[in-house]
Design a protein around this motif. Structure first.
Motif, PDB file in Angstrom:
ATOM      1  N   ASP A  37     -10.673  -0.731   6.155  1.00 23.95           N
ATOM      2  CA  ASP A  37     -11.287  -0.643   4.835  1.00 23.95           C
ATOM      3  C   ASP A  37     -10.190  -0.700   3.768  1.00 23.95           C
ATOM      4  O   ASP A  37      -8.997  -0.669   4.087  1.00 23.95           O
ATOM      5  CB  ASP A  37     -12.140   0.618   4.699  1.00 23.95           C
ATOM      6  N   ALA A  38     -10.593  -0.795   2.522  1.00 28.77           N
ATOM      7  CA  ALA A  38      -9.631  -0.957   1.427  1.00 28.77           C
ATOM      8  C   ALA A  38      -8.665   0.220   1.332  1.00 28.77           C
ATOM      9  O   ALA A  38      -7.469   0.031   1.102  1.00 28.77           O
ATOM     10  CB  ALA A  38     -10.370  -1.152   0.106  1.00 28.77           C
ATOM     11  N   ALA A  39      -9.158   1.431   1.522  1.00 30.52           N
ATOM     12  CA  ALA A  39      -8.293   2.611   1.424  1.00 30.52           C
ATOM     13  C   ALA A  39      -7.192   2.569   2.479  1.00 30.52           C
ATOM     14  O   ALA A  39      -6.030   2.898   2.202  1.00 30.52           O
ATOM     15  CB  ALA A  39      -9.119   3.888   1.567  1.00 30.52           C
ATOM     16  N   THR A  40      -7.526   2.144   3.683  1.00 26.39           N
ATOM     17  CA  THR A  40      -6.542   2.057   4.768  1.00 26.39           C
ATOM     18  C   THR A  40      -5.518   0.971   4.475  1.00 26.39           C
ATOM     19  O   THR A  40      -4.317   1.175   4.662  1.00 26.39           O
ATOM     20  CB  THR A  40      -7.242   1.793   6.114  1.00 26.39           C
ATOM     21  N   ILE A  41      -5.981  -0.173   4.008  1.00 23.81           N
ATOM     22  CA  ILE A  41      -5.065  -1.269   3.678  1.00 23.81           C
ATOM     23  C   ILE A  41      -4.092  -0.819   2.592  1.00 23.81           C
ATOM     24  O   ILE A  41      -2.886  -1.031   2.699  1.00 23.81           O
ATOM     25  CB  ILE A  41      -5.848  -2.526   3.250  1.00 23.81           C
ATOM     26  N   ALA A  42      -4.608  -0.168   1.557  1.00 20.05           N
ATOM     27  CA  ALA A  42      -3.761   0.298   0.454  1.00 20.05           C
ATOM     28  C   ALA A  42      -2.740   1.315   0.942  1.00 20.05           C
ATOM     29  O   ALA A  42      -1.596   1.324   0.497  1.00 20.05           O
ATOM     30  CB  ALA A  42      -4.622   0.899  -0.651  1.00 20.05           C
ATOM     31  N   LYS A  43      -3.141   2.158   1.854  1.00 20.03           N
ATOM     32  CA  LYS A  43      -2.249   3.211   2.369  1.00 20.03           C
ATOM     33  C   LYS A  43      -1.141   2.628   3.253  1.00 20.03           C
ATOM     34  O   LYS A  43       0.000   3.061   3.195  1.00 20.03           O
ATOM     35  CB  LYS A  43      -3.068   4.222   3.175  1.00 20.03           C
ATOM     36  N   GLU A  44      -1.491   1.637   4.050  1.00 20.08           N
ATOM     37  CA  GLU A  44      -0.566   1.149   5.076  1.00 20.08           C
ATOM     38  C   GLU A  44       0.351   0.014   4.640  1.00 20.08           C
ATOM     39  O   GLU A  44       1.389  -0.193   5.244  1.00 20.08           O
ATOM     40  CB  GLU A  44      -1.348   0.704   6.319  1.00 20.08           C
ATOM     41  N   LEU A  45      -0.020  -0.726   3.621  1.00 16.53           N
ATOM     42  CA  LEU A  45       0.788  -1.878   3.222  1.00 16.53           C
ATOM     43  C   LEU A  45       1.499  -1.609   1.895  1.00 16.53           C
ATOM     44  O   LEU A  45       0.878  -1.165   0.934  1.00 16.53           O
ATOM     45  CB  LEU A  45      -0.078  -3.134   3.128  1.00 16.53           C
ATOM     46  N   GLN A  46       2.785  -1.883   1.863  1.00 16.44           N
ATOM     47  CA  GLN A  46       3.607  -1.638   0.679  1.00 16.44           C
ATOM     48  C   GLN A  46       3.297  -2.651  -0.421  1.00 16.44           C
ATOM     49  O   GLN A  46       3.150  -3.834  -0.161  1.00 16.44           O
ATOM     50  CB  GLN A  46       5.088  -1.736   1.034  1.00 16.44           C
ATOM     51  N   ILE A  48       0.647  -2.864  -2.113  1.00 17.08           N
ATOM     52  CA  ILE A  48      -0.777  -3.176  -2.213  1.00 17.08           C
ATOM     53  C   ILE A  48      -1.504  -1.888  -2.548  1.00 17.08           C
ATOM     54  O   ILE A  48      -1.593  -0.985  -1.717  1.00 17.08           O
ATOM     55  CB  ILE A  48      -1.317  -3.802  -0.912  1.00 17.08           C
ATOM     56  N   GLY A  49      -1.988  -1.826  -3.777  1.00 16.93           N
ATOM     57  CA  GLY A  49      -2.755  -0.669  -4.210  1.00 16.93           C
ATOM     58  C   GLY A  49      -4.223  -0.861  -3.871  1.00 16.93           C
ATOM     59  O   GLY A  49      -4.614  -1.853  -3.245  1.00 16.93           O
ATOM     60  N   LEU A  50      -5.033   0.064  -4.322  1.00  9.08           N
ATOM     61  CA  LEU A  50      -6.452   0.024  -3.994  1.00  9.08           C
ATOM     62  C   LEU A  50      -7.131  -1.235  -4.546  1.00  9.08           C
ATOM     63  O   LEU A  50      -7.967  -1.843  -3.871  1.00  9.08           O
ATOM     64  CB  LEU A  50      -7.156   1.286  -4.506  1.00  9.08           C
ATOM     65  N   SER A  51      -6.749  -1.661  -5.741  1.00 11.58           N
ATOM     66  CA  SER A  51      -7.367  -2.841  -6.346  1.00 11.58           C
ATOM     67  C   SER A  51      -7.127  -4.096  -5.510  1.00 11.58           C
ATOM     68  O   SER A  51      -8.063  -4.855  -5.224  1.00 11.58           O
ATOM     69  CB  SER A  51      -6.832  -3.026  -7.764  1.00 11.58           C
ATOM     70  N   LYS A  52      -5.883  -4.313  -5.094  1.00  6.48           N
ATOM     71  CA  LYS A  52      -5.572  -5.493  -4.261  1.00  6.48           C
ATOM     72  C   LYS A  52      -6.213  -5.359  -2.884  1.00  6.48           C
ATOM     73  O   LYS A  52      -6.682  -6.341  -2.309  1.00  6.48           O
ATOM     74  CB  LYS A  52      -4.064  -5.674  -4.114  1.00  6.48           C
ATOM     75  N   ALA A  53      -6.245  -4.143  -2.359  1.00  2.00           N
ATOM     76  CA  ALA A  53      -6.872  -3.918  -1.054  1.00  2.00           C
ATOM     77  C   ALA A  53      -8.365  -4.230  -1.122  1.00  2.00           C
ATOM     78  O   ALA A  53      -8.927  -4.833  -0.202  1.00  2.00           O
ATOM     79  CB  ALA A  53      -6.631  -2.488  -0.598  1.00  2.00           C
ATOM     80  N   GLN A  54      -9.005  -3.856  -2.220  1.00  2.97           N
ATOM     81  CA  GLN A  54     -10.422  -4.173  -2.401  1.00  2.97           C
ATOM     82  C   GLN A  54     -10.626  -5.682  -2.498  1.00  2.97           C
ATOM     83  O   GLN A  54     -11.623  -6.219  -1.986  1.00  2.97           O
ATOM     84  CB  GLN A  54     -10.970  -3.471  -3.644  1.00  2.97           C
TER      85      GLN A  54
END
Length: 102
Positions: A37-46, A48-54
């Motif tokens: 999900d977007a929260a996980t992507i934002a947390k794990e990738l440098q 990339i914040g929540l907006s880009k993850a979404q």
């Protein structure tokens, strides 16, 4: 300011810097961009914040599973530097969910 006070202040600044960088270094890890999900992507990738993850999740929902990490470049805001910085932690697993219909 005495040398001992300067030393304490400098030492404290270094500790704060290390503490602030440690989570980035310690927690960045592999993430399956077809399942996370977007929260996980934002947390794990440098970088990339929540907006880009979404935006990544929205692209995946609209276009179906990513075939490779390189396909992330098609997502607005994901450039070559961001992709290369994160490539070791990006996973594209087989059997990922297919494009949603409807």
């Amino acid at each position: 300011m005495s040398n001992s006070k300067l030393s304490v202040a400098t030492r404290r600044s270094i500790q704060v810097l290390i503490a602030s960088l440690a989570p980035m270094l310690a927690w960045a890890g592999p993430v399956d961009i077809n399942k996370a999900d977007a929260a996980t992507i934002a947390k794990e990738l440098q970088g990339i914040g929540l907006s880009k993850a979404q935006a990544i999740v929205a692209y995946r929902d609209k276009n179906g599973s990513f075939k490779s990490a390189d396909e992330l470049r098609k997502v607005k805001g994901i450039g070559a530097k961001t992709l290369e910085r994160n490539r070791p932690n990006i996973r594209v697993e087989a059997g990922a969910p297919e494009k949603k219909v409807g």
